[in-house]
Design a protein around this motif. Sequence first.
Motif, short mmCIF file in Angstrom:
data_model
loop_
_atom_site.label_atom_id
_atom_site.label_comp_id
_atom_site.label_asym_id
_atom_site.label_seq_id
_atom_site.Cartn_x
_atom_site.Cartn_y
_atom_site.Cartn_z
N ALA A 61 0.67 -1.25 -0.12
CA ALA A 61 0.05 0.09 0.10
C ALA A 61 0.88 1.22 0.01
O ALA A 61 0.53 2.07 -0.58
N ALA A 62 2.14 1.26 0.79
CA ALA A 62 2.90 2.39 0.80
C ALA A 62 3.73 2.74 -0.48
O ALA A 62 4.35 3.63 -0.56
N HIS A 63 3.96 1.39 -1.33
CA HIS A 63 4.87 1.42 -2.45
C HIS A 63 4.23 1.09 -3.57
O HIS A 63 4.60 0.00 -4.35
N PRO A 64 3.12 1.49 -4.01
CA PRO A 64 2.28 1.11 -5.55
C PRO A 64 3.07 1.13 -6.52
O PRO A 64 2.83 0.09 -7.37
N GLY A 65 3.93 1.85 -6.65
CA GLY A 65 4.80 2.10 -8.10
C GLY A 65 5.84 1.13 -7.96
O GLY A 65 6.40 0.82 -9.17
N GLU A 66 6.04 0.46 -6.87
CA GLU A 66 7.54 -0.48 -6.92
C GLU A 66 6.93 -1.90 -6.61
O GLU A 66 7.81 -2.83 -7.08
N VAL A 67 5.96 -2.20 -5.91
CA VAL A 67 5.41 -3.52 -5.40
C VAL A 67 4.47 -3.95 -6.63
O VAL A 67 3.23 -3.45 -6.81
N ALA A 68 4.82 -4.95 -7.36
CA ALA A 68 3.82 -5.65 -8.62
C ALA A 68 3.17 -6.75 -8.13
O ALA A 68 2.08 -7.08 -8.85
N ALA A 69 3.33 -7.43 -6.96
CA ALA A 69 2.80 -8.66 -6.48
C ALA A 69 2.67 -8.63 -5.02
O ALA A 69 3.82 -8.39 -4.39
N LEU A 70 1.66 -9.03 -4.36
CA LEU A 70 1.49 -8.98 -2.92
C LEU A 70 0.95 -10.43 -2.71
O LEU A 70 -0.22 -10.63 -3.34
N ALA A 71 1.30 -11.18 -1.66
CA ALA A 71 1.01 -12.50 -1.37
C ALA A 71 1.05 -12.43 0.13
O ALA A 71 1.94 -11.89 0.87
N ALA A 72 -0.17 -12.95 0.80
CA ALA A 72 -0.15 -12.94 2.26
C ALA A 72 -0.79 -14.02 2.78
O ALA A 72 -1.85 -14.28 2.04
N PHE A 73 -0.58 -14.89 3.68
CA PHE A 73 -0.94 -16.07 4.07
C PHE A 73 -1.34 -15.88 5.65
O PHE A 73 -0.56 -15.73 6.36
N HIS A 74 -2.64 -16.32 5.79
CA HIS A 74 -3.03 -16.58 7.42
C HIS A 74 -2.58 -14.92 8.03
O HIS A 74 -2.14 -15.28 9.15
N GLY A 75 -2.80 -14.07 7.45
CA GLY A 75 -2.41 -12.67 7.90
C GLY A 75 -3.69 -11.84 8.31
O GLY A 75 -4.63 -11.84 7.17
N PRO A 76 -3.57 -11.02 8.99
CA PRO A 76 -4.77 -9.84 9.35
C PRO A 76 -4.59 -9.10 8.37
O PRO A 76 -4.75 -7.85 8.58
N VAL A 77 -4.88 -9.36 6.90
CA VAL A 77 -4.59 -8.28 5.88
C VAL A 77 -5.54 -7.06 5.78
O VAL A 77 -5.31 -6.09 5.32
N GLY A 78 -6.65 -7.20 6.53
CA GLY A 78 -7.46 -6.11 6.30
C GLY A 78 -7.56 -5.32 7.65
O GLY A 78 -8.56 -4.34 7.61
N ALA A 79 -6.69 -5.30 8.57
CA ALA A 79 -6.67 -4.73 9.66
C ALA A 79 -6.69 -3.29 9.65
O ALA A 79 -6.94 -2.38 10.37
N ASP A 80 -5.82 -2.58 8.65
CA ASP A 80 -5.81 -1.03 8.34
C ASP A 80 -7.11 -0.67 7.67
O ASP A 80 -7.01 0.72 7.34
N GLY A 81 -7.92 -1.50 7.27
CA GLY A 81 -9.53 -0.95 6.68
C GLY A 81 -9.15 -0.68 5.08
O GLY A 81 -8.08 -0.78 4.64
N PRO A 82 -10.54 -0.46 4.33
CA PRO A 82 -10.46 -0.39 2.96
C PRO A 82 -9.76 0.59 2.33
O PRO A 82 -9.07 0.66 1.33
#
Length: 245
Positions: A142-163
């Motif tokens: 989220a902080a580096h949208p131009g630099e990060v092309a792929a995001l994967a997360a497993f059993h993580g609280p990925v929605g904790a910061d909100g939409p």
Amino acid sequence: MPIKTLQIPTADGQADAFAAFPDRGGQHPGVLMYADGFGIRPVLREMAQELAGHGYYVLVPNLFYRHGPAPVIELPEYIGEEARPAVFAQLMPLIEAHTAERALNDADAYLRYLSAQPEVGAGPVAVTGYCFGGLLATRTAAAHPGEVAALAAFHGPVGADGPDSLARITADIHFGHAESDLTPAALSELNQALDAAGVRYTSEIYPGTIHGFTMSDTDAFDPAAFQRHWDRLIPLLDRTLANHR
């Protein structure tokens, strides 16, 4: 796959880390891998080497370097139900001290260091994470949208910061959730936020799993789900970073 021990300069000092990468020379796409809350240990080295074998330079920092080099706390070889209370009693203060501000400052340093390595090719990178590291990976994307092309997360609280945080992500995403972590209603809410963000994603509950299902040194490990995680992660990286080999 070779493993190299590293020190990453950060705003608060030096983060110890390791990198796994192919031994055939040349340059490779970079992947920043965030460990779970238990931190760097043999199983993380094995996972990083597995991923490196598919043609990636994988950087794994010690998330809790402010409290000392890894292993920050002494872990049993196998983290079963009996060991968990004592382990978590030591871990929770470290996790609680790792504020969003610290996480973002560290992410800046990790990505800067990753892109500067001679074995890493030019172009975008991927971030992946497990458990608490899944949240850190999501924050990094989220902080580096131009630099990060792929995001994967497993059993993580990925929605904790909100939409609103998810709306800043431009990377292709895979979220693999434990059945014990997320109700179908919560999954639907999360996926609606991803729809609104307009990103390409898969976000699914891995059937029959509990939190921590990727970690083979814990009693949460699920071999079928662990393989499913590779079956989702590697094609995601190959698709998004293939042009940067």
